[in-house]
Design a protein around this motif. Structure first.
Motif, mmCIF file in Angstrom:
data_model
loop_
_atom_site.group_PDB
_atom_site.id
_atom_site.type_symbol
_atom_site.label_atom_id
_atom_site.label_comp_id
_atom_site.label_asym_id
_atom_site.label_seq_id
_atom_site.Cartn_x
_atom_site.Cartn_y
_atom_site.Cartn_z
ATOM 1 N N GLY A 1 0.826 -1.206 0.000
ATOM 2 C CA GLY A 1 0.000 0.000 0.000
ATOM 3 C C GLY A 1 0.857 1.251 0.000
ATOM 4 N N THR A 2 0.257 2.358 0.369
ATOM 5 C CA THR A 2 0.975 3.629 0.344
ATOM 6 C C THR A 2 1.958 3.763 1.503
ATOM 7 O OG1 THR A 2 -0.833 4.697 1.534
ATOM 8 C CG2 THR A 2 -0.869 4.855 -0.875
ATOM 9 N N THR A 3 1.771 2.974 2.539
ATOM 10 C CA THR A 3 2.702 2.947 3.665
ATOM 11 C C THR A 3 3.774 1.918 3.366
ATOM 12 O OG1 THR A 3 0.988 3.598 5.238
ATOM 13 C CG2 THR A 3 2.891 2.440 6.144
ATOM 14 N N ASN A 4 5.028 2.246 3.634
ATOM 15 C CA ASN A 4 6.124 1.309 3.407
ATOM 16 C C ASN A 4 6.361 0.384 4.606
ATOM 17 O OD1 ASN A 4 7.277 4.178 2.043
ATOM 18 N ND2 ASN A 4 7.217 2.392 0.710
ATOM 19 N N TYR A 5 6.306 0.969 5.800
ATOM 20 C CA TYR A 5 6.577 0.212 7.022
ATOM 21 C C TYR A 5 5.600 0.604 8.117
ATOM 22 C CZ TYR A 5 10.984 -1.487 5.167
ATOM 23 O OH TYR A 5 11.916 -2.122 4.401
ATOM 24 N N VAL A 6 5.286 -0.354 8.967
ATOM 25 C CA VAL A 6 4.554 -0.091 10.195
ATOM 26 C C VAL A 6 5.474 -0.512 11.332
ATOM 27 C CG1 VAL A 6 2.549 -0.658 11.617
ATOM 28 C CG2 VAL A 6 2.290 -0.420 9.142
ATOM 29 N N LEU A 7 5.718 0.425 12.244
ATOM 30 C CA LEU A 7 6.581 0.178 13.387
ATOM 31 C C LEU A 7 5.731 0.136 14.654
ATOM 32 C CD1 LEU A 7 9.308 2.896 12.647
ATOM 33 C CD2 LEU A 7 9.248 0.519 11.834
ATOM 34 N N LYS A 8 6.066 -0.782 15.530
ATOM 35 C CA LYS A 8 5.485 -0.799 16.867
ATOM 36 C C LYS A 8 6.614 -0.376 17.791
ATOM 37 C CE LYS A 8 3.248 -3.946 20.148
ATOM 38 N NZ LYS A 8 2.816 -5.357 20.335
ATOM 39 N N ALA A 9 6.362 0.659 18.579
ATOM 40 C CA ALA A 9 7.407 1.199 19.448
ATOM 41 C C ALA A 9 6.838 1.437 20.843
ATOM 42 C CB ALA A 9 7.953 2.505 18.861
ATOM 43 N N ALA A 10 7.735 1.460 21.816
ATOM 44 C CA ALA A 10 7.333 1.733 23.192
ATOM 45 C C ALA A 10 8.323 2.713 23.804
ATOM 46 C CB ALA A 10 7.289 0.443 23.995
ATOM 47 N N VAL A 11 7.783 3.732 24.462
ATOM 48 C CA VAL A 11 8.617 4.758 25.087
ATOM 49 C C VAL A 11 8.077 5.046 26.489
ATOM 50 C CG1 VAL A 11 9.358 5.824 22.913
ATOM 51 C CG2 VAL A 11 7.259 6.610 24.025
ATOM 52 N N SER A 12 8.887 5.721 27.287
ATOM 53 C CA SER A 12 8.511 5.975 28.680
ATOM 54 C C SER A 12 7.623 7.194 28.862
ATOM 55 C CB SER A 12 9.765 6.111 29.539
ATOM 56 O OG SER A 12 10.579 7.162 29.039
ATOM 57 N N ASN A 13 7.758 8.182 27.972
ATOM 58 C CA ASN A 13 6.997 9.424 28.170
ATOM 59 C C ASN A 13 6.903 10.193 26.849
ATOM 60 O OD1 ASN A 13 9.497 10.884 27.888
ATOM 61 N ND2 ASN A 13 9.944 10.356 30.015
ATOM 62 N N MET A 14 6.193 11.296 26.893
ATOM 63 C CA MET A 14 5.976 12.093 25.677
ATOM 64 C C MET A 14 7.277 12.672 25.145
ATOM 65 S SD MET A 14 2.865 11.705 24.943
ATOM 66 C CE MET A 14 2.275 12.979 23.868
ATOM 67 N N SER A 15 8.182 13.032 26.018
ATOM 68 C CA SER A 15 9.475 13.560 25.585
ATOM 69 C C SER A 15 10.243 12.496 24.799
ATOM 70 C CB SER A 15 10.281 14.020 26.796
ATOM 71 O OG SER A 15 11.546 14.464 26.395
ATOM 72 N N SER A 16 10.232 11.266 25.290
ATOM 73 C CA SER A 16 10.891 10.165 24.575
ATOM 74 C C SER A 16 10.222 9.904 23.233
ATOM 75 C CB SER A 16 10.866 8.890 25.418
ATOM 76 O OG SER A 16 11.633 9.057 26.581
ATOM 77 N N MET A 17 8.899 10.031 23.211
ATOM 78 C CA MET A 17 8.176 9.848 21.954
ATOM 79 C C MET A 17 8.596 10.922 20.946
ATOM 80 S SD MET A 17 4.087 9.780 21.110
ATOM 81 C CE MET A 17 3.872 11.548 21.219
ATOM 82 N N SER A 18 8.685 12.154 21.398
ATOM 83 C CA SER A 18 9.088 13.254 20.531
ATOM 84 C C SER A 18 10.492 13.019 19.971
ATOM 85 C CB SER A 18 9.025 14.563 21.309
ATOM 86 O OG SER A 18 9.403 15.633 20.485
ATOM 87 N N LEU A 19 11.402 12.570 20.824
ATOM 88 C CA LEU A 19 12.778 12.289 20.371
ATOM 89 C C LEU A 19 12.805 11.152 19.351
ATOM 90 C CD1 LEU A 19 14.667 12.627 23.777
ATOM 91 C CD2 LEU A 19 14.789 14.198 21.814
ATOM 92 N N LEU A 20 11.998 10.110 19.575
ATOM 93 C CA LEU A 20 11.925 9.000 18.624
ATOM 94 C C LEU A 20 11.415 9.496 17.276
ATOM 95 C CD1 LEU A 20 11.973 6.015 17.753
ATOM 96 C CD2 LEU A 20 9.673 5.797 18.770
ATOM 97 N N ILE A 21 10.364 10.273 17.280
ATOM 98 C CA ILE A 21 9.809 10.806 16.027
ATOM 99 C C ILE A 21 10.845 11.676 15.324
ATOM 100 C CG2 ILE A 21 8.060 12.370 15.084
ATOM 101 C CD1 ILE A 21 6.145 11.174 17.261
#
Length: 161
Positions: A103-123
């Motif tokens: 489809g139009t998406t190449n990859y789907v990732l499942k990720a886990a982080v501790s907090n919103m700051s970690s999520m922002s850094l991952l993105i």
């Protein structure tokens, strides 16, 4: 006895029991399957040799280890080759699954982080590799399901005499 993909009913029950508790003993399996311990051991060995049982592992609670935010990230418009992207993802500790999809998406990732700051850094770390669509998991009504072969698939079933 009916077989599905070369698995009889006892094999399927053995797989179910192991997926519910991979630390169950051969003696306990023997009791639950009403088979001798050597028979259970032989079936277990055969399932491993055939690659049906890939490995034994433990399911770890993400919140219990401080990873309170579960994410699904879709990566599209990939800016690297698939091989390069996959190698990079192998070194990204927050990514716990990586799936190449159609489809139009190449990859789907499942990720886990501790907090919103970690999520922002991952993105921020992922942005250079493509366009991202991130979803935060609110709840998981089916967090895990025991895997069994599909039943009723005429092409996959054989009647054994």
């Amino acid at each position: 006895m009916k077989e599905v993909l070369g698995l009889d009913e006892l094999d399927i029950k053995l797989l179910e029991l192991l997926q519910m508790n991979s630390r169950v003993t051969i003696s306990e399996l023997s009791k639950q399957l009403v088979l001798s311990r050597p028979s259970v051991s032989e079936r277990l060995q055969r399932l491993q040799e055939r690659g049906i049982i890939e490995e034994f592992t433990a399911r770890v609670s993400l919140p219990a280890v401080g990873l309170d935010i579960l994410l699904f990230i879709q990566v599209s418009e990939l800016k690297r080759t698939p091989h390069e992207f996959e190698e990079i993802m192998k070194n990204e500790n927050a990514v716990i699954e990586c799936h190449r999809v159609t489809g139009t998406t190449n990859y789907v990732l499942k990720a886990a982080v501790s907090n919103m700051s970690s999520m922002s850094l991952l993105i921020d770390r992922l942005i250079p590799y493509g366009s991202l669509t991130t979803s935060i998991v609110l709840s998981s009504p089916i967090p895990y399901r025991v895997i069994q072969p599909e039943k009723g698939n005429a092409a996959a079933e054989n009647v054994k005499s």
